[in-house]
Write a protein that holds these residues in place. Structure first.
Motif, PDB file in Angstrom:
ATOM      1  N   ASP A   1       0.794  -1.082  -0.036  1.00 24.12           N
ATOM      2  CA  ASP A   1      -0.124   0.180  -0.037  1.00 24.12           C
ATOM      3  C   ASP A   1       0.892   1.136  -0.057  1.00 24.12           C
ATOM      4  O   ASP A   1       0.435   2.179  -0.570  1.00 24.12           O
ATOM      5  N   ASP A   2       1.846   1.278   0.749  1.00 26.98           N
ATOM      6  CA  ASP A   2       2.860   2.379   0.784  1.00 26.98           C
ATOM      7  C   ASP A   2       3.789   2.555  -0.169  1.00 26.98           C
ATOM      8  O   ASP A   2       4.873   3.230  -0.277  1.00 26.98           O
ATOM      9  N   LYS A   3       3.848   1.637  -1.430  1.00 26.65           N
ATOM     10  CA  LYS A   3       4.552   1.699  -2.637  1.00 26.65           C
ATOM     11  C   LYS A   3       5.885   1.469  -2.408  1.00 26.65           C
ATOM     12  O   LYS A   3       6.934   1.801  -3.056  1.00 26.65           O
ATOM     13  N   GLU A   4       6.439   0.704  -1.467  1.00 21.60           N
ATOM     14  CA  GLU A   4       7.592   0.314  -1.131  1.00 21.60           C
ATOM     15  C   GLU A   4       7.961  -1.071  -1.984  1.00 21.60           C
ATOM     16  O   GLU A   4       6.917  -2.128  -1.830  1.00 21.60           O
ATOM     17  N   PRO A   5       9.206  -1.227  -2.511  1.00 24.37           N
ATOM     18  CA  PRO A   5       9.166  -2.571  -3.307  1.00 24.37           C
ATOM     19  C   PRO A   5       9.669  -3.751  -2.188  1.00 24.37           C
ATOM     20  O   PRO A   5      10.029  -3.532  -1.069  1.00 24.37           O
ATOM     21  N   VAL A   6       8.759  -4.918  -2.525  1.00 19.32           N
ATOM     22  CA  VAL A   6       8.881  -6.172  -1.685  1.00 19.32           C
ATOM     23  C   VAL A   6      10.487  -6.547  -1.483  1.00 19.32           C
ATOM     24  O   VAL A   6      10.680  -6.956  -0.456  1.00 19.32           O
ATOM     25  N   ILE A   7      11.088  -6.462  -2.399  1.00 18.98           N
ATOM     26  CA  ILE A   7      12.458  -6.988  -2.369  1.00 18.98           C
ATOM     27  C   ILE A   7      13.380  -5.793  -2.539  1.00 18.98           C
ATOM     28  O   ILE A   7      13.376  -4.934  -3.231  1.00 18.98           O
ATOM     29  N   SER A   8      13.912  -5.635  -1.284  1.00 16.96           N
ATOM     30  CA  SER A   8      15.243  -4.606  -1.245  1.00 16.96           C
ATOM     31  C   SER A   8      16.495  -4.952  -1.551  1.00 16.96           C
ATOM     32  O   SER A   8      17.447  -3.846  -1.806  1.00 16.96           O
ATOM     33  N   HIS A   9      16.754  -6.255  -1.240  1.00 19.86           N
ATOM     34  CA  HIS A   9      18.185  -6.618  -1.619  1.00 19.86           C
ATOM     35  C   HIS A   9      18.421  -7.859  -2.335  1.00 19.86           C
ATOM     36  O   HIS A   9      17.389  -8.944  -1.924  1.00 19.86           O
ATOM     37  N   PHE A  10      19.180  -8.043  -3.188  1.00 22.81           N
ATOM     38  CA  PHE A  10      19.355  -9.359  -3.615  1.00 22.81           C
ATOM     39  C   PHE A  10      20.753  -9.623  -4.042  1.00 22.81           C
ATOM     40  O   PHE A  10      21.738  -8.743  -4.494  1.00 22.81           O
ATOM     41  N   THR A  11      21.470 -10.308  -3.249  1.00 24.63           N
ATOM     42  CA  THR A  11      22.784 -10.871  -3.170  1.00 24.63           C
ATOM     43  C   THR A  11      23.217 -12.074  -3.925  1.00 24.63           C
ATOM     44  O   THR A  11      22.842 -13.136  -3.453  1.00 24.63           O
ATOM     45  N   ARG A  12      24.080 -12.001  -4.929  1.00 22.53           N
ATOM     46  CA  ARG A  12      24.381 -13.235  -5.771  1.00 22.53           C
ATOM     47  C   ARG A  12      25.833 -13.872  -4.910  1.00 22.53           C
ATOM     48  O   ARG A  12      26.560 -13.102  -4.642  1.00 22.53           O
ATOM     49  N   VAL A  13      25.637 -15.196  -4.339  1.00 22.39           N
ATOM     50  CA  VAL A  13      26.644 -15.696  -3.817  1.00 22.39           C
ATOM     51  C   VAL A  13      27.436 -16.337  -4.527  1.00 22.39           C
ATOM     52  O   VAL A  13      28.770 -16.131  -4.418  1.00 22.39           O
ATOM     53  N   SER A  14      26.870 -17.439  -5.331  1.00 19.91           N
ATOM     54  CA  SER A  14      28.029 -18.328  -6.038  1.00 19.91           C
ATOM     55  C   SER A  14      28.189 -17.650  -7.466  1.00 19.91           C
ATOM     56  O   SER A  14      27.280 -17.239  -7.922  1.00 19.91           O
ATOM     57  N   LYS A  15      29.227 -17.787  -8.063  1.00 17.26           N
ATOM     58  CA  LYS A  15      29.583 -16.927  -9.296  1.00 17.26           C
ATOM     59  C   LYS A  15      30.127 -17.709 -10.183  1.00 17.26           C
ATOM     60  O   LYS A  15      30.571 -19.095  -9.910  1.00 17.26           O
ATOM     61  N   LEU A  16      30.353 -17.317 -11.255  1.00 16.34           N
ATOM     62  CA  LEU A  16      30.959 -18.109 -12.441  1.00 16.34           C
ATOM     63  C   LEU A  16      32.407 -18.581 -11.983  1.00 16.34           C
ATOM     64  O   LEU A  16      32.941 -19.834 -12.262  1.00 16.34           O
ATOM     65  N   GLY A  17      33.096 -17.708 -11.427  1.00 15.70           N
ATOM     66  CA  GLY A  17      34.503 -18.060 -11.174  1.00 15.70           C
ATOM     67  C   GLY A  17      34.854 -18.572  -9.650  1.00 15.70           C
ATOM     68  O   GLY A  17      35.687 -19.168  -9.371  1.00 15.70           O
ATOM     69  N   GLN A  18      33.752 -18.881  -8.837  1.00 17.03           N
ATOM     70  CA  GLN A  18      33.542 -19.320  -7.422  1.00 17.03           C
ATOM     71  C   GLN A  18      32.635 -19.655  -7.138  1.00 17.03           C
ATOM     72  O   GLN A  18      31.608 -19.044  -6.906  1.00 17.03           O
ATOM     73  N   ARG A  19      32.422 -21.135  -7.009  1.00 19.09           N
ATOM     74  CA  ARG A  19      31.189 -21.772  -6.692  1.00 19.09           C
ATOM     75  C   ARG A  19      31.071 -21.718  -5.262  1.00 19.09           C
ATOM     76  O   ARG A  19      31.981 -22.477  -4.597  1.00 19.09           O
ATOM     77  N   ILE A  20      29.935 -21.651  -4.454  1.00 19.46           N
ATOM     78  CA  ILE A  20      29.810 -21.850  -3.251  1.00 19.46           C
ATOM     79  C   ILE A  20      28.695 -22.961  -2.960  1.00 19.46           C
ATOM     80  O   ILE A  20      27.715 -22.726  -3.187  1.00 19.46           O
ATOM     81  N   TYR A  21      29.500 -23.915  -2.168  1.00 17.29           N
ATOM     82  CA  TYR A  21      28.788 -25.105  -1.774  1.00 17.29           C
ATOM     83  C   TYR A  21      28.392 -25.145  -0.333  1.00 17.29           C
ATOM     84  O   TYR A  21      29.378 -24.728   0.414  1.00 17.29           O
ATOM     85  N   VAL A  22      27.189 -25.464   0.221  1.00 16.41           N
ATOM     86  CA  VAL A  22      26.575 -25.573   1.463  1.00 16.41           C
ATOM     87  C   VAL A  22      26.122 -26.999   1.812  1.00 16.41           C
ATOM     88  O   VAL A  22      25.645 -27.452   1.091  1.00 16.41           O
ATOM     89  N   SER A  23      26.679 -27.418   2.994  1.00 20.14           N
ATOM     90  CA  SER A  23      26.063 -28.500   3.468  1.00 20.14           C
ATOM     91  C   SER A  23      24.657 -28.174   4.093  1.00 20.14           C
ATOM     92  O   SER A  23      24.246 -27.060   4.345  1.00 20.14           O
ATOM     93  N   LYS A  24      23.671 -29.390   4.737  1.00 24.80           N
ATOM     94  CA  LYS A  24      22.469 -28.907   5.229  1.00 24.80           C
ATOM     95  C   LYS A  24      22.716 -28.560   6.649  1.00 24.80           C
ATOM     96  O   LYS A  24      21.923 -27.472   7.023  1.00 24.80           O
ATOM     97  N   LYS A  25      23.969 -28.419   7.396  1.00 22.61           N
ATOM     98  CA  LYS A  25      24.269 -27.981   8.471  1.00 22.61           C
ATOM     99  C   LYS A  25      24.518 -26.442   8.485  1.00 22.61           C
ATOM    100  O   LYS A  25      24.501 -25.705   9.285  1.00 22.61           O
ATOM    101  N   GLU A  26      25.260 -26.237   7.142  1.00 18.04           N
ATOM    102  CA  GLU A  26      25.602 -24.741   6.990  1.00 18.04           C
ATOM    103  C   GLU A  26      24.685 -23.730   6.564  1.00 18.04           C
ATOM    104  O   GLU A  26      24.862 -22.480   6.400  1.00 18.04           O
TER     105      GLU A  26
END
Length: 65
Positions: free
Chosen positions: A1-26
């Motif tokens: 209603d107050d016209k604020e965007p729903v998504i305020s930040h989008f951070t890409r973690v895994s990139k082409l040069g460096q893949r980031i893998y996480v286990s279920k515990k992480e």
């Protein structure tokens, strides 16, 4: 209603040069549960909470809040 965007930040973690893998515990909540993490698992793309509940890890694609 107050016209604020729903998504305020989008951070890409895994990139082409460096893949980031996480286990279920992480897999941690993003912004104390107010955001989501997108993880590529062997069962397909899913949110961090869903991957953790199914006991899957994978490539951490991005974090959205």
């Amino acid at each position: 209603d107050d016209k604020e965007p729903v998504i305020s930040h989008f951070t890409r973690v895994s990139k082409l040069g460096q893949r980031i893998y996480v286990s279920k515990k992480e897999i941690t909540p993003v912004m104390n549960g107010r955001g989501i993490a997108i993880i590529s698992t062997p069962s397909g793309l899913m949110s961090g909470a869903m991957a953790k509940s199914k006991g899957l890890g994978g490539e951490l694609i991005c974090k959205i809040w």
